[in-house]
Design a protein around this motif. Structure first.
Motif, short mmCIF file in Angstrom:
data_model
loop_
_atom_site.label_atom_id
_atom_site.label_comp_id
_atom_site.label_asym_id
_atom_site.label_seq_id
_atom_site.Cartn_x
_atom_site.Cartn_y
_atom_site.Cartn_z
N ILE A 166 -47.98 48.66 -37.10
CA ILE A 166 -48.59 49.91 -36.67
C ILE A 166 -48.79 50.87 -37.82
O ILE A 166 -49.84 51.47 -37.98
CB ILE A 166 -47.73 50.57 -35.58
CG1 ILE A 166 -47.64 49.63 -34.37
CG2 ILE A 166 -48.31 51.92 -35.17
CD1 ILE A 166 -48.96 49.30 -33.74
N LEU A 167 -47.81 51.01 -38.68
CA LEU A 167 -47.90 52.01 -39.73
C LEU A 167 -48.37 51.39 -41.03
O LEU A 167 -48.04 50.26 -41.36
CB LEU A 167 -46.55 52.70 -39.94
CG LEU A 167 -46.03 53.52 -38.76
CD1 LEU A 167 -44.67 54.10 -39.10
CD2 LEU A 167 -47.00 54.63 -38.41
N PRO A 168 -49.14 52.13 -41.83
CA PRO A 168 -49.55 51.63 -43.13
C PRO A 168 -48.33 51.46 -44.03
O PRO A 168 -47.41 52.25 -43.97
CB PRO A 168 -50.48 52.73 -43.66
CG PRO A 168 -50.07 53.95 -42.93
CD PRO A 168 -49.62 53.49 -41.58
N LEU A 169 -48.34 50.42 -44.83
CA LEU A 169 -47.21 50.16 -45.71
C LEU A 169 -47.39 50.95 -47.00
O LEU A 169 -47.99 50.48 -47.96
CB LEU A 169 -47.10 48.67 -46.00
CG LEU A 169 -46.87 47.78 -44.76
CD1 LEU A 169 -46.86 46.32 -45.15
CD2 LEU A 169 -45.59 48.17 -44.06
N ASN A 190 -54.54 49.71 -41.04
CA ASN A 190 -53.66 49.90 -39.88
C ASN A 190 -53.77 51.32 -39.32
O ASN A 190 -52.78 51.93 -38.93
CB ASN A 190 -52.21 49.58 -40.23
CG ASN A 190 -51.99 48.10 -40.48
OD1 ASN A 190 -52.78 47.27 -40.03
ND2 ASN A 190 -50.95 47.77 -41.21
N GLY A 191 -54.98 51.85 -39.32
CA GLY A 191 -55.23 53.13 -38.67
C GLY A 191 -55.05 54.36 -39.52
O GLY A 191 -55.28 55.47 -39.04
N ALA A 192 -54.65 54.23 -40.78
CA ALA A 192 -54.50 55.39 -41.65
C ALA A 192 -55.41 55.24 -42.86
O ALA A 192 -55.70 54.13 -43.30
CB ALA A 192 -53.06 55.56 -42.09
N TYR A 237 -60.51 58.27 -29.63
CA TYR A 237 -61.75 58.09 -30.41
C TYR A 237 -61.39 58.14 -31.89
O TYR A 237 -60.72 59.07 -32.34
CB TYR A 237 -62.77 59.15 -30.04
CG TYR A 237 -63.24 59.04 -28.61
CD1 TYR A 237 -64.28 58.19 -28.26
CD2 TYR A 237 -62.60 59.75 -27.60
CE1 TYR A 237 -64.68 58.06 -26.93
CE2 TYR A 237 -63.00 59.62 -26.27
CZ TYR A 237 -64.04 58.77 -25.95
OH TYR A 237 -64.43 58.64 -24.65
N THR A 238 -61.84 57.16 -32.64
CA THR A 238 -61.44 57.07 -34.03
C THR A 238 -62.54 56.43 -34.87
O THR A 238 -63.50 55.85 -34.35
CB THR A 238 -60.14 56.25 -34.17
OG1 THR A 238 -59.63 56.38 -35.49
CG2 THR A 238 -60.36 54.78 -33.86
N ALA A 239 -62.38 56.55 -36.19
CA ALA A 239 -63.19 55.83 -37.19
C ALA A 239 -64.68 56.14 -37.10
O ALA A 239 -65.52 55.25 -37.23
CB ALA A 239 -62.95 54.32 -37.10
#
Length: 818
Positions: free
Chosen positions: A14-17, A222-224, A459-461
């Motif tokens: 889920i989180l960016p590394l 990953n979403g960030a 809503y994203t990206a």
């Protein structure tokens, strides 16, 4: 099947590394916790105990406004309440409270969409869902099945979802208990190979993605967000504000003067119809509608602006222009000379940091380090001969810092300076935003889209729009682009509820031209490239048979009215365009902005670009940490340089706007403090009452022809002075009022304003608090001034203790039960 796709989404990393800054991180509060000095903003001293208790109160108040946020972790850290010098326990439910699932949406044979469905499933049932949201919406439009249910997971859209009048009454929502995301990006298929892994902040990998997308304007792992290669670098990435840092000082560049003949001559127009005169200001301030067409304002769409008119006036007023380029040698850009600047963008603050321009590079003289600007320079309404602080972006040689990326459009090679050990994880997702608009609901005044509802969806990206055409919406300092992840134009009773707007590179919601009763409620905006919400109407300045004469006329109703924003949160906005707000309106009337929590933005929090119509209500909001990267303003800012004819005030055509109400807000002007309510150039007809205003140079401000501003029954805590007026004479009957207020002052004077004669502000029944219990007014002790009939009923006493101030604030905000 759809359930498998949901699980795949949930079980991914889920989180960016270590790619970008953590999603929730502590802010450094700009008040020194030991000395009380406003270090970032250069203001005066405050009581450190007050500052701490006030922040704790803000946390409690914000949670009471938006109880669904649970412990409201982002608010807690934005107020720096984990600081040992001002520590408060993070309290409440750890997780955001989910809105109870509305199972009723499953009734009535709804249409189902699954990320891995098939558009051959003509039944569009739960067991046999469609894949395309557009196809589902079209099916809803042509049948009595008006609910479209999105199953959980990420719905990547190939094209913008288009909703017209035929789509009226449809509802697009998530499946109860599931989280559907609509993405304007393309998930890239990448095979990373080592490119340069020599260490020392160099861990660059390469993947060829040619044919998958034409460009990678942004990259989300990953979403960030990753940060496009730039200089100077951003230590914590694009999603964390660098304040006034991470820029090249504007004085280090040698700016090429503007080319005033670049687009030919300007055409001036000033409305001379005596029925359109606004004769309520002294000294002729802002009495006539005036614009300039073409000339240097040809960069705008439409090519018109007040700032190209024959006689623009106001604070720092002169005609629009921008520099033609900059000389920046290797001493300024240490990685230059560059091999290829064909994709480069130069981001340039206007001096004084009123807005930032973006330019493509039209020509690069390597021998002389001379960059000639090409397309761009239209992202703000105010110009200058020179540029201010600046940086360069999207140049391969600047790919030198962890978390940065660069895409070569010619070769299709994507480079990532991965901020981690070894190669990027094989299970990580990489998404390139592509679509400027995710949902476009467009009708007309005569054939509107009615009762469309969007709910329960993320809503994203969406791709950035700062290089898309911009227009100057009215005579404020703003330029805007008519884009938004959700775009509403020609709608009635549109509803956006319980949605999340996250990591959109342009505006979140754009309410454009004719709209009535658009509502955005219980929705959250975070990490937005432009404005969270913008409302922008239209008058006929450049089209048809009756232009530009019709530019003054707003009686045709082609503007947003009754736009309502309630119970929303917005934070980390203006990541790219710095002249951005949580809510901005232009040529818009009777908006209701109520019960929201807004924080962490580069410019003013709420902005009224003009006095078009009026009748707006801004109430019960918590707004702070605005103007983190710019000068002046604060939580609220307004201008009124351009009169308009509307029917809002009385139902009959009038050049005077209806009163705006600003009440029961908790505003904190903790960065670049000027005042919490900055009524700039010509602002008039404001009832500002029963608010708790913290910090600022002034409690009340008016300048350059402003008038009819009433500050009543407010509590101002630690302001430099009660009132600051600048070149603001007022006609009899149009005076400002400052009455019934409690003002805790760090200075020794009530303020700067005219004393004696017609048109002076009307003061009375105020209580002033100072460190020694004395104060000057008009250069004399308060008692002496009162003997001359001024400021009757007011008094001065010593600053109360912190507990007393907090009790006063709670009462003002209706928090006495806390």
């Amino acid at each position: 099947g759809c359930k498998n796709s949901i699980m795949a989404t949930v079980t991914r990393t889920i989180l960016p590394l270590l790619l970008v800054a953590t999603i929730v991180s502590a802010s450094v509060w700009p008040i020194d916790p030991k000395t009380g000095v406003q270090g970032v903003s250069g203001g005066g001293n405050v009581d450190p105990e007050f500052d701490c208790e006030m922040r704790k109160l803000a946390y409690t108040y914000g949670k009471s406004l938006i109880p669904r946020m649970g412990s409201f972790e982002s608010l807690y850290y934005a107020l720096d309440l984990n600081d040992p010098s001002c520590n408060m326990t993070l309290s409440g439910d750890e997780k955001k409270q989910e809105i109870p699932a509305d199972m009723s949406v499953l009734e009535g044979n709804p249409i189902f969409v699954c990320p891995h469905g098939s558009d051959n499933n003509v039944e569009a049932t739960e067991g046999s869902p469609l894949k395309s949201i557009q196809k589902a919406a079209d099916l809803a439009a042509s049948s009595d099945r008006k609910t479209v249910i999105l199953r959980g997971g990420i719905h990547y859209i190939a094209d913008t979802i288009q909703l017209g009048p035929q789509h009226s009454n449809i509802h697009i929502t998530s499946y109860p208990g599931e989280k559907a995301t609509v993405s304007g990006g393309v998930e890239l298929k990448v095979e990373w190979k080592a490119y340069n892994v020599s260490g020392n902040e160099t861990n660059i990998y390469i993947a060829n993605i040619k044919g998958q997308v034409d460009d990678v304007p942004g990259l989300q792992m990953n979403g960030a967000r990753a940060t496009r290669a730039r200089y100077p670098n951003l230590p914590a990435g694009i999603e964390a504000s660098c304040g006034y840092g991470c820029m090249i000082n504007g004085n280090q560049g040698k700016w090429t003067p503007p080319n005033f003949n670049k687009f030919g001559n300007v055409t001036f127009y000033t409305d001379s119809d005596p029925e359109h005169d606004r004769n309520v200001t002294a000294k002729g301030w802002f009495q006539h509608y005036m614009i300039g067409i073409n000339g240097l304002c040809a960069v705008y769409d439409p090519p018109v602006s007040y700032w190209c008119s024959e006689n623009p006036s106001g604070g720092g007023a002169f005609a629009f222009r921008t520099p033609s380029g900059v000389v920046a040698p290797p001493s300024v850009l240490p990685h230059s000379p560059y091999n290829d600047v064909s994709q480069a963008i130069m981001f340039v603050w206007r001096p004084a940091r009123w807005a930032n321009w973006m330019f493509e590079v039209g020509k690069y003289d390597v021998a002389n380090s001379n960059f000639t600007f090409g397309y761009g320079g239209f992202q703000g309404a105010r110009g200058n001969n020179n540029g201010g602080d600046f940086f360069v972006e999207n140049i391969f040689e600047e790919l030198d810092f962890p978390g940065e990326f660069f895409y070569n459009k010619t070769t299709g090679n994507l480079y990532l300076n991965y901020n981690g050990t070894g190669a990027p994880p094989t299970d990580a997702t990489f998404v390139a935003p592509q679509k400027f608009v995710l949902v476009n609901a467009t009708g007309t005044k005569y054939n509107p889209v009615t009762n469309v509802k969007l709910s329960g969806t993320t809503y994203t990206a969406a791709a950035y729009t700062y290089m898309k055409p911009h227009g100057v919406p009215s005579a404020g300092d703003w330029a805007l682009d008519r884009y938004g992840a959700i775009f509403l134009q020609g709608t009635e009773s549109a509803m956006i509820s319980n949605c999340v707007f996250d990591r959109l590179d342009g505006n979140g919601v754009m309410v454009s031209k004719y709209n009535r009763n658009a509502t955005i409620t219980m929705s959250d905006f975070s990490f937005i490239g432009g404005n969270a919400i913008a409302a922008w109407g239209y008058t006929n300045e450049t089209d048809g048979d009756n232009h530009p004469e019709a530019g003054v006329d707003g009686t045709d109703g082609n503007h947003p009215r009754y736009t309502t924003v309630t119970s929303c949160t917005a934070r980390e906005v203006g990541l790219y365009e710095k002249q951005s707000s949580f809510f901005v309106q232009a040529k818009t009337a009777e908006s209701i902005i109520m019960g929201n929590v807004f924080f962490n933005g580069p410019r003013a929090g709420i902005n009224a670009n003009d006095g078009f119509g009026g009748g707006d209500e801004i109430a019960h909001n918590l707004v702070f940490s605005t103007c983190r990267e710019s000068g002046d303003h604060g939580p609220f800012n307004s201008w009124d340089r351009q009169p308009y004819l509307t029917t809002v005030r009385t139902g009959e055509p009038s050049m005077i706007m209806q009163w705006r109400e600003i009440h029961h807000n908790f505003f904190i002007d903790n960065y670049s403090p000027q005042e919490n309510v900055d009524n700039d150039d010509g602002s008039a007809y404001y009832h500002t009452h029963d608010n708790f205003f913290v910090y600022g140079g002034n409690g009340m401000k008016n300048d350059f022809g402003g008038h009819d501003n009433y500050h009543l029954n407010n509590l101002y805590a630690y302001v430099g002075e009660a009132i600051g007026f600048y070149d603001a004479p007022m006609l009899p009957g149009h005076e400002d009022h400052f009455t019934g207020n409690d003002v805790i002052i760090t200075g020794k004077s009530v303020g700067n304003f005219a004393c004696g004669g017609d048109g002076d502000p009307i003061l009375g029944n105020n209580t002033y608090y100072t460190s020694d219990g004395t104060i000057q007014e008009c250069g004399k002790p308060l008692a002496t001034t009162q003997q001359q009939g001024f400021d009757k009923g007011s008094s001065v006493t010593k600053t109360p203790d912190v507990g007393t101030i907090m009790t006063m604030a709670k009462k003002k905000l209706g928090m006495s039960y806390f």
